[in-house]
Design a protein around this motif. Structure first.
Motif, mmCIF file in Angstrom:
data_model
loop_
_atom_site.group_PDB
_atom_site.id
_atom_site.type_symbol
_atom_site.label_atom_id
_atom_site.label_comp_id
_atom_site.label_asym_id
_atom_site.label_seq_id
_atom_site.Cartn_x
_atom_site.Cartn_y
_atom_site.Cartn_z
ATOM 1 N N LYS A 1 7.315 4.533 -2.980
ATOM 2 C CA LYS A 1 7.987 3.922 -4.128
ATOM 3 C C LYS A 1 8.217 4.944 -5.237
ATOM 4 N N TRP B 1 2.522 3.087 -1.925
ATOM 5 C CA TRP B 1 2.839 3.459 -3.299
ATOM 6 C C TRP B 1 3.517 4.832 -3.382
ATOM 7 N N LYS B 2 3.198 5.731 -2.461
ATOM 8 C CA LYS B 2 3.810 7.057 -2.502
ATOM 9 C C LYS B 2 5.314 6.966 -2.307
ATOM 10 N N ARG C 1 0.817 -1.214 0.000
ATOM 11 C CA ARG C 1 0.000 0.000 0.000
ATOM 12 C C ARG C 1 0.855 1.269 0.000
ATOM 13 N N LYS D 1 -6.289 7.358 -5.195
ATOM 14 C CA LYS D 1 -5.663 6.983 -3.925
ATOM 15 C C LYS D 1 -5.186 8.185 -3.119
#
Length: 458
Positions: A195, A192-193, A190, A377
């Motif tokens: 990454k 993702w930011k 979760r 998201k």
């Protein structure tokens, strides 16, 4: 009906009561200023962290009218419309921040002279003499403390090296904490930011685009061509027509701050990570000749700037914000992950300084443009951008992402709230004025910058 002497004595006693409160707050303010500069002046005692809240987040001594207004809010007369107690239910019936600002303004205008009831001695002449002597003593003490405070906060006595050393220390601690956050988030699908952030940071370093301070990881990254991107922003009509520009304090936006001040505009810049206060306001006439480049640094802004508080009446015409990654097709933006840009935006909304029409601009390198930020998201407090300026192009995003309407307290952890004093003051203010307890977000790991020093022996 009271005799004229009785009324005169009552007036003096009321004024003395207010002056005594001003004197106490001025003394607390002077102590807090002394601690911020890491030294002790005359009879000013360095405060422990537990004593700082007495002075509050404001960076200026309290005014007499403010103390009167405060007593009219907290313990003044009953509500005249509903003939109820000071904690009238009409205040609890409205929870919006707009109503909060309206009530604050009304109480400042209509309730400035309201005072709590006082019991006076039976002898008018005796009470007049005592009240007058005490008021004179309070005035002398207030002037002496205010003078000491002004001396300690003047640019000539500003300890730039100590300020910069403390800023760098706290910055290193914060980035170390972010490294730990990244290590925990890397295994979380979760996250993702993080990454996207890491990919951009890695590219900037690998392709020699990054500039000092380095490494750029866990920062708003400085980049080759930052001045060119700022110059592109400076040619925009939205910048040239602005009278007050809010700019983040990071390195790649230094040229934006320079263009703002050299263009005779008011610069509003947040104190780094909002640790010591709120915003500093700078104008070119406040700065000595030849010192504008210095004023564009964090140290210079603290040295020459005028600290402002939540009661400042100000209109911000343009917001310039730093970014790690930004999507030119949607205006979606990622910062370095600490959330301070969102908090600054939310507090400016609370103050009425900005609205949905206030343009948000970012300056980035072309390598920071991405196309994989999922809009669905994004969180409700994430701030989108309207314009992107790079060294090679200007992009109008025409973003459809809604801008935050204020501070979303349910997203704010107790640890983050404990880290930022101005937020605690704002929360107390809203709760007092609306009669409600604001929600709080889930707990999180406390970053090193939020650790508060305790007294020895505890």
């Amino acid at each position: 009906m009271a005799a004229p002497d009785d009324e005169f004595a009552l007036k003096w006693a009321k004024e003395d009561y207010v002056r005594e409160q001003v004197r106490r707050q001025c003394r607390a303010y002077a102590k807090l200023q002394a601690r911020r500069r890491g030294r002790q002046e005359r009879d000013v005692i360095v405060l422990d962290s537990d004593e700082e809240d007495e002075a509050g987040p404001s960076s200026a001594p309290p005014r007499l009218a403010d103390l009167r207004q405060g007593y009219s809010n907290d313990s003044g007369p009953a509500c005249q419309q509903h003939n109820e107690s000071p904690k009238c239910t009409c205040a609890r019936a409205h929870h919006t921040q707009a109503h909060t600002r309206s009530r604050t303004h009304q109480s400042r205008v209509a309730g400035a002279e309201a005072m709590p009831p006082l019991l006076l001695p039976a002898s008018p002449s005796l009470s007049l003499h005592v009240a007058g002597a005490a008021a004179s003593s309070s005035r002398r003490a207030m002037v002496a403390v205010a003078s000491a405070a002004s001396r300690s906060s003047s640019p000539s006595s500003f300890d730039a090296s100590a300020f910069e050393a403390e800023r760098l220390r706290l910055d290193a601690e914060a980035r170390a904490s972010m490294v730990l956050d990244w290590a925990q988030a890397e295994a979380d699908p979760r996250a993702w930011k993080w990454k996207i952030r890491k990919r951009v940071w890695d590219v900037l370093e690998a392709e020699s685009v990054a500039r000092n301070p380095r490494p750029v990881h866990h920062r708003i990254p400085n980049f080759d061509g930052a001045a060119a991107a700022a110059d592109s922003l400076g040619r925009l009509d939205v910048f040239q027509n602005a009278q007050c520009v809010k700019v983040n304090p990071d390195s790649p936006q230094k040229q934006v701050r320079f263009l703002t001040l050299s263009g005779d505009k008011k610069l509003l810049t947040p104190q780094p990570r909002l640790r010591t206060g709120f915003f500093s306001a700078l104008e070119s006439q406040m700065i000595p000749t030849g010192c504008i480049p210095e004023a564009c640094t964090s140290v210079g802004a603290a040295k020459y700037g005028r600290p402002i508080g939540l009661d400042e009446v100000i209109k911000v015409d343009l917001i310039v914000i730093g970014s790690v990654a930004v999507d030119p097709s949607t205006g979606a933006r990622l910062g370095k992950g600490e959330g301070f840009a969102e908090l600054e935006y939310g507090m400016l909304r609370y103050m009425g300084a900005i609205d949905d029409s206030t343009m948000v601009v970012t300056t980035v390198h072309d390598k920071q443009l991405v196309d994989d930020i999922p809009v669905e998201k994004l969180l409700i407090h994430d701030v989108p951008v309207d314009i992107i300026c790079t060294p090679t192009q200007v992009i109008l995003t025409n973003t459809a992402i809604p801008k935050p309407q204020g501070i979303y307290w349910e997203k704010l952890s107790p640890e983050k709230l404990g880290q930022i004093r101005i937020l605690r003051e704002l929360k107390r203010r809203i709760e007092q004025e609306t009669g409600t307890i604001l929600p709080c977000g889930p707990s999180e790991n406390l970053p090193p910058t939020a650790q508060r020093r305790r007294r020895r022996g505890r």
